[in-house]
Design an enzyme around this catalytic site. Structure first.
Site, PDB file in Angstrom:
ATOM      1  N   SER A 124       0.905  -1.552  -0.100  1.00 44.08           N
ATOM      2  CA  SER A 124       0.089  -0.267   0.207  1.00 44.08           C
ATOM      3  C   SER A 124       0.636   1.156   0.101  1.00 44.08           C
ATOM      4  O   SER A 124       1.732   1.144   0.753  1.00 44.08           O
ATOM      5  CB  SER A 124      -0.941   0.375   1.250  1.00 44.08           C
ATOM      6  OG  SER A 124      -1.250   1.366   1.751  1.00 44.08           O
ATOM      7  N   TYR A 148      -1.686  -1.289  10.778  1.00 51.38           N
ATOM      8  CA  TYR A 148      -1.948  -1.566   9.355  1.00 51.38           C
ATOM      9  C   TYR A 148      -1.150  -1.772   8.826  1.00 51.38           C
ATOM     10  O   TYR A 148      -0.237  -2.770   8.532  1.00 51.38           O
ATOM     11  CB  TYR A 148      -3.144  -1.335   8.884  1.00 51.38           C
ATOM     12  CG  TYR A 148      -3.723  -1.799   7.813  1.00 51.38           C
ATOM     13  CD1 TYR A 148      -3.852  -2.720   7.385  1.00 51.38           C
ATOM     14  CD2 TYR A 148      -3.471  -0.062   6.554  1.00 51.38           C
ATOM     15  CE1 TYR A 148      -4.067  -3.145   5.457  1.00 51.38           C
ATOM     16  CE2 TYR A 148      -3.647  -0.439   5.260  1.00 51.38           C
ATOM     17  CZ  TYR A 148      -3.323  -1.729   4.668  1.00 51.38           C
ATOM     18  OH  TYR A 148      -4.248  -1.866   3.088  1.00 51.38           O
ATOM     19  N   LYS A 152       2.164  -3.779   6.350  1.00 52.75           N
ATOM     20  CA  LYS A 152       2.223  -3.673   5.177  1.00 52.75           C
ATOM     21  C   LYS A 152       4.267  -3.856   5.106  1.00 52.75           C
ATOM     22  O   LYS A 152       4.658  -4.375   4.124  1.00 52.75           O
ATOM     23  CB  LYS A 152       1.578  -3.240   4.364  1.00 52.75           C
ATOM     24  CG  LYS A 152       0.107  -2.483   4.411  1.00 52.75           C
ATOM     25  CD  LYS A 152       0.171  -3.879   3.580  1.00 52.75           C
ATOM     26  CE  LYS A 152      -1.725  -4.668   3.146  1.00 52.75           C
ATOM     27  NZ  LYS A 152      -2.491  -6.031   2.679  1.00 52.75           N
TER      28      LYS A 152
END
Ligand code: NAD
Ligand code: UD1
Length: 337
Positions: A124, A148, A152
């Site tokens: 992302s 989050y 990643k």
């Protein structure tokens, strides 16, 4: 060629499975349906006219994965499976680390056991943190500000270390910008639980009268109209990017990282206006305070993606708004089973 798509029943996975099937790939899907419904897979089959071999399983379930790899000769894996809500990740960090990081570790171990060494990973633009300038190239410094995003970034490190230790692996790290829109058929699309956190699903709910107005999170950012700027990319373009990444893996390129964005940034106000145009009437909005953790501006430099995998987003903002709205109008309550 057979592709294992984990998390294929989800928003990006379902669109990608259609593109893979349309490009002649066979598709096996593993999804635990923790954030999706089986009907999405049925719709994929309906749209493509082809079959998906579906397994309801958690990628952390090693035995379930072994069964899949035993029953199918997999050429490449695309891993979409994971949790993705920033706010929830702050409340449930351990669940996020467990699902996202432990999940891909189990997946990689089973891939190795079966000699499958081609992997596409959904990263992302969040890994760029608050970028020092725009557009963003793949060599920008990386940082994260929530669990989050950390999952990643840690997974990117894990994949780089894996590749260093075994360069028979071919790994494509795709850094998505802001995927929106839906399949033009209106049969599949984004189906968030509850009140959407992200801008576009929120706007489409306002468009169909499920929410009263759009809350614009701040109009005092250092951007042309004061509202936040993002690189919105049609999920269909994004899905095509995955097919190109899979094709590139077949050339044994080693590990590569590409941005998947359009290179164009739109502000929140521009997005509200674009949806008003698609709807044919004004979308109501109110300006409110900034959302903590938001950055002013984020858009990709997409040139490496074009040079390396031949990816160039084709669809316009009008296409994105029309298709997102079409999905919402056809499915005001999302997927209903
Ligand atoms: P999604 O939630 O719609 O899809 C993820 C799918 O994975 C769901 O169907 C869910 O049921 C499944 N899943 C979750 N954990 C699983 C597990 N342990 N085992 C098996 N299945 C599991 O999300 P999406 O928007 O399609 O995103 C796909 C991937 O792309 C995610 O990894 C996400 O972090 C990443 N990503 C998404 C965006 C975005 O804006 N949508 C942006 C950047 C990156
Ligand atoms: C969010 C995530 C990011 C993730 C990305 C893609 C946060 C803080 N970041 O990014 O980690 O990679 O989604 O899934 O959640 N906005 C409003 N009103 C709304 C919703 C959003 O004004 O109701 C604004 C935001 O301030 C931002 C823009 O719209 O300027 C886009 O927001 P959103 O769709 O949530 O995406 P990102 O914040 O870019």
């Amino acid at each position: 060629m057979k592709i294992l798509v984990t998390g294929g029943a989800g928003y990006i996975g379902s669109h990608t499975m259609i593109k893979l099937l349309e490009n002649g790939y066979e598709v096996v899907c593993v999804d635990d349906l923790s954030n999706s419904k089986m009907i999405a897979v049925k719709k994929v089959e309906e749209i493509s006219g082809k079959k998906v071999d579906f397994y309801k399983a958690d990628i952390r379930d090693r035995e379930a994965l072994r069964k899949v790899f035993t029953e199918h000769k997999i050429d490449s894996v695309i891993n979409f499976a994971g949790y993705k809500a920033v706010g929830e990740s702050c409340a449930k960090p351990i669940e996020y680390y467990d699902n996202n990081i432990y999940g891909i570790l189990v997946l990689i171990e089973v891939m190795r056991e079966f000699g499958v060494k081609n992997l596409v990973f959904s990263s992302s633009a969040t890994v760029y943190g608050n970028p020092h300038k725009v557009p963003i190239t793949e060599d920008f410094p990386l940082s994260t500000s929530n669990p989050y995003g950390s999952t990643k970034l840690f997974i990117e490190y894990i994949l780089k270390d894996l590749y260093k230790s075994d360069n028979e692996f071919n790994i494509s790290i795709l850094r998505y910008f802001n995927p929106i829109g839906a399949h033009p058929s209106g049969k599949i699309g984004e189906d968030p639980n509850g009140i959407p956190n992200n801008l576009c699903p929120y706007i489409t709910k306002v468009c169909v009268g499920k929410l009263p107005f759009v809350n614009i999170f701040g109009d005092d950012y250092p951007t042309p109209d004061g509202t936040g700027v993002r690189d919105y990319i049609h999920v269909e373009d994004l899905a095509e990017g995955h097919v190109l990444a899979v094709k590139k893996l077949e050339e044994k390129p080693g590990l590569f990282i590409v941005n998947l964005g359009t290179g164009v940034g739109y502000s929140v106000l521009e997005m509200v206006n674009a949806f008003s145009k698609a709807l044919g009437k004004e979308v109501p909005y109110k300006i409110g305070p900034r959302r903590p953790g938001d950055i002013p501006m984020c858009y990709a430099d997409p040139s490496f993606a074009e040079e390396f995998i031949g990816f160039k987003a084709k669809r316009t903002l009008d296409d994105m708004c029309r298709d997102a709205l079409n999905w919402q109008l056809n499915n005001p309550d999302g997927y209903v089973e």
